[in-house]
Each structure stands twice: as structure tokens, then as C-alpha cells.
Design an enzyme around this catalytic site. Sequence first.
Site, mmCIF file in Angstrom:
data_model
loop_
_atom_site.group_PDB
_atom_site.id
_atom_site.type_symbol
_atom_site.label_atom_id
_atom_site.label_comp_id
_atom_site.label_asym_id
_atom_site.label_seq_id
_atom_site.Cartn_x
_atom_site.Cartn_y
_atom_site.Cartn_z
ATOM 1 N N HIS A 29 1.184 4.769 -2.600
ATOM 2 C CA HIS A 29 1.283 5.527 -3.929
ATOM 3 C C HIS A 29 2.475 6.355 -4.261
ATOM 4 O O HIS A 29 2.980 7.022 -3.703
ATOM 5 C CB HIS A 29 0.078 6.611 -3.366
ATOM 6 C CG HIS A 29 -1.217 5.978 -2.829
ATOM 7 N ND1 HIS A 29 -2.250 5.669 -3.600
ATOM 8 C CD2 HIS A 29 -1.426 5.946 -1.659
ATOM 9 C CE1 HIS A 29 -3.269 5.320 -2.872
ATOM 10 N NE2 HIS A 29 -2.858 5.134 -1.843
ATOM 11 N N HIS B 156 -9.388 0.747 -1.206
ATOM 12 C CA HIS B 156 -9.347 1.510 -0.056
ATOM 13 C C HIS B 156 -10.741 1.606 0.776
ATOM 14 O O HIS B 156 -11.547 1.968 0.121
ATOM 15 C CB HIS B 156 -8.930 3.121 -0.120
ATOM 16 C CG HIS B 156 -7.528 3.216 -0.491
ATOM 17 N ND1 HIS B 156 -6.975 2.543 -1.280
ATOM 18 C CD2 HIS B 156 -6.633 4.220 0.051
ATOM 19 C CE1 HIS B 156 -5.534 2.895 -1.542
ATOM 20 N NE2 HIS B 156 -5.286 4.064 -0.664
ATOM 21 N N GLU C 262 -11.057 3.562 5.960
ATOM 22 C CA GLU C 262 -10.091 4.476 6.646
ATOM 23 C C GLU C 262 -10.787 5.687 7.179
ATOM 24 O O GLU C 262 -10.898 5.737 8.477
ATOM 25 C CB GLU C 262 -9.009 5.034 5.509
ATOM 26 C CG GLU C 262 -8.293 6.266 6.106
ATOM 27 C CD GLU C 262 -7.546 6.714 4.884
ATOM 28 O OE1 GLU C 262 -6.440 7.635 5.220
ATOM 29 O OE2 GLU C 262 -7.962 6.886 3.923
ATOM 30 N N HIS D 26 0.824 -1.086 0.019
ATOM 31 C CA HIS D 26 0.093 0.040 0.041
ATOM 32 C C HIS D 26 0.967 1.065 -0.050
ATOM 33 O O HIS D 26 1.502 1.669 1.148
ATOM 34 C CB HIS D 26 -0.945 0.319 1.263
ATOM 35 C CG HIS D 26 -1.788 1.112 1.113
ATOM 36 N ND1 HIS D 26 -2.994 1.002 2.045
ATOM 37 C CD2 HIS D 26 -2.038 2.352 0.691
ATOM 38 C CE1 HIS D 26 -3.638 2.183 1.929
ATOM 39 N NE2 HIS D 26 -2.951 2.872 1.233
ATOM 40 N N ASP E 246 1.858 4.132 2.631
ATOM 41 C CA ASP E 246 0.971 5.008 2.084
ATOM 42 C C ASP E 246 1.608 6.112 1.159
ATOM 43 O O ASP E 246 1.292 5.937 0.019
ATOM 44 C CB ASP E 246 -0.159 5.589 2.991
ATOM 45 C CG ASP E 246 -1.435 6.058 2.535
ATOM 46 O OD1 ASP E 246 -1.657 5.806 1.762
ATOM 47 O OD2 ASP E 246 -2.271 6.420 3.295
ATOM 48 N N ASP E 247 1.577 7.315 1.805
ATOM 49 C CA ASP E 247 2.276 8.178 0.962
ATOM 50 C C ASP E 247 3.347 8.929 1.769
ATOM 51 O O ASP E 247 3.436 9.906 2.522
ATOM 52 C CB ASP E 247 1.243 9.469 0.860
ATOM 53 C CG ASP E 247 -0.066 9.105 -0.007
ATOM 54 O OD1 ASP E 247 0.026 8.940 -0.984
ATOM 55 O OD2 ASP E 247 -0.851 8.865 0.702
#
Length: 316
Positions: A17, A195, A198, A15, A276-277
Amino acid sequence: MNEKWLAALPKAELHMHLEGSLEPELLFQLAGRNGIKLPWADVDDLRRAYTFGNLQEFLDLYYQGANVLRTEQDFYDLTWAYLQRCQAQGVVHVEPFYDPQTHTERGIAFEVALEGITTALRDGKEQLGIEGGLILSFLRHLSEDDAFETLARALPYRDAFFAVGLDSSELGHPPSKFERVFAKARAEGLLAVAHAGEEGPPDYIWQALDLLKVSRIDHGVRAAEDPVLIERLIDEQIPLTVCPLSNIKLRVFDDMRDHNILSLLEQGVNVTVNSDDPAYFGGYVNENFMALHESLRMTESQAKRLAQNSLDARLA
């Protein structure tokens, strides 16, 4: 548990991006290369902007940052920088997301981003020994028709990715909105992830499983609010790709000491650790592991189980 031990622990990242791994230094470099004027004075000024009250505040900055990505070389450099960090952290397998709509909306040709990313992934396998595959994600704040159009544009490059995903603003955009386009993607032989859970409720996780037929849930931490859902996740060993630092940065939990990932792990849920980011949320996979160790007293045994979960949850 220390960083050297953690770096030697083989793990997968499921996961992440790619656009979210755009570090400020590279962002400014690409802006200069492409003649783009930025609203921030320097790298430190940009880093100070990384305080988010919610998911949407982050996304606003995320899309602004992605604007510097213009050429095939830009996307290559972005992906290659991420893979080098993976090698240093013991990540042996990656299944990153990329959002074609983020770029086609800006007038960037579909194949420009895809060629740069896939070339870097190929070089990562050959030169760094990192296996994996690419997930094409639909932006859920856009329409189902837009997602269908994106899928149609992607299918001529079918060999470049192995699955479709669903990301961006969760609230108000349930998985059911994309049921038909996911059915089309599956009919084309693509796997599916999404997703859910969340910011959105546990019902979004049910929808992702039952309507989108996903193999994995991205985030999924709000499943803890639904005991029946937890039972299903355990019984079917459906992986959750949890992102601890992201969850704190975006106020899903107020404090890392409140995070439920280890509680879920001990219940038998197939949870994994991801970044994630990472450029925006304070760290890559190992920084997420260390945060759990420091705040929740995660043991080496638990870390090994989380790492093995990630390897077991690979789809590519």
C-alpha cells in the site's frame, strides 16, 4: 543467504500500500511543508507508536499518517521514495495499491493523488527500469455505494490503473458485500484482487474467488485451515501475496517461527513475499525475506522459488 545476494535476486512486489510506505521522516517533512501539526514530538516518538494489537489499531494510525498527503507533489514524493527502495532491493516489477477513498474523504481531489502517483510510476519505469501498474482499492469498512461512487469517479482515468482491490478492516466486511461493484469493474475490463484470509476466515477466500472472481488473493494465510481450499489453490495455482512482517506485527501469528508461508510453499501453493505497509511493519521486501531466513531457516533455493513465484504472479 545474505543481503547482497538477496538484492541481486530479481523479484516483484504485488502487495504494498503506497500510503503504508510513508516513512516517519517523510511524514514529518510533508507535515511541515503543508503546515500540519502532528500529535508526535518527533520521528522517534512516532516510531514508538508502531506497536499494534490488531489490524484496526494499525489502521487508525495509518489513516492519521495519510493526512499529511495533500498535494500532487506529496503523492509523487511518496511513490518515488518507495521506487528508489525497490531499485536498491532488486524489485523489478511493482503492482502497488492506493486507496482513493482515504483521500477523497479528506477533501483531496481524485486526480491529485492519481496524477502524483502515476507520474512517479512512469518516471520509475523510465529512470529506474521498474515495470508495473497501479491497483485501485476499495475500503471495505465503507459501503458498497461508496465503492460504486469511487469506481465511477475513477473510470475517466481508466488508463491509470489495471485492477481493483479490496482492503481495510476485514472482520465483518466479507467479500460478498462488494460482489456487484467488482462485477461492474470487471465489465469495464479491469482485473480483480482482494484481501482475504488475514483476520477473516477461509470462507472469505472462497467468496473472493467465487463471487469477486479475483486473479490473486492478498494475504490468504488462513487458507491453511481448509484442506479443500488448499487443494484448489494448488490445482489452480492462485497466487497468495503473503506479508510475513505484517502478519507478525498485526498478531496474525505470534512469532515468525510460527508462520506458515514455507509450509504452504512446500505443499505447492503459489505463495509470494511482500511488505504490505513497510514503513509501519519494519521493512520492505528484502527485510521480509531475511526474516524468513533468520526465523524459519529459509534456504536460497526457497528464496529463489518465492521470487520466481512473484514474477510469475504478475498481472500488469
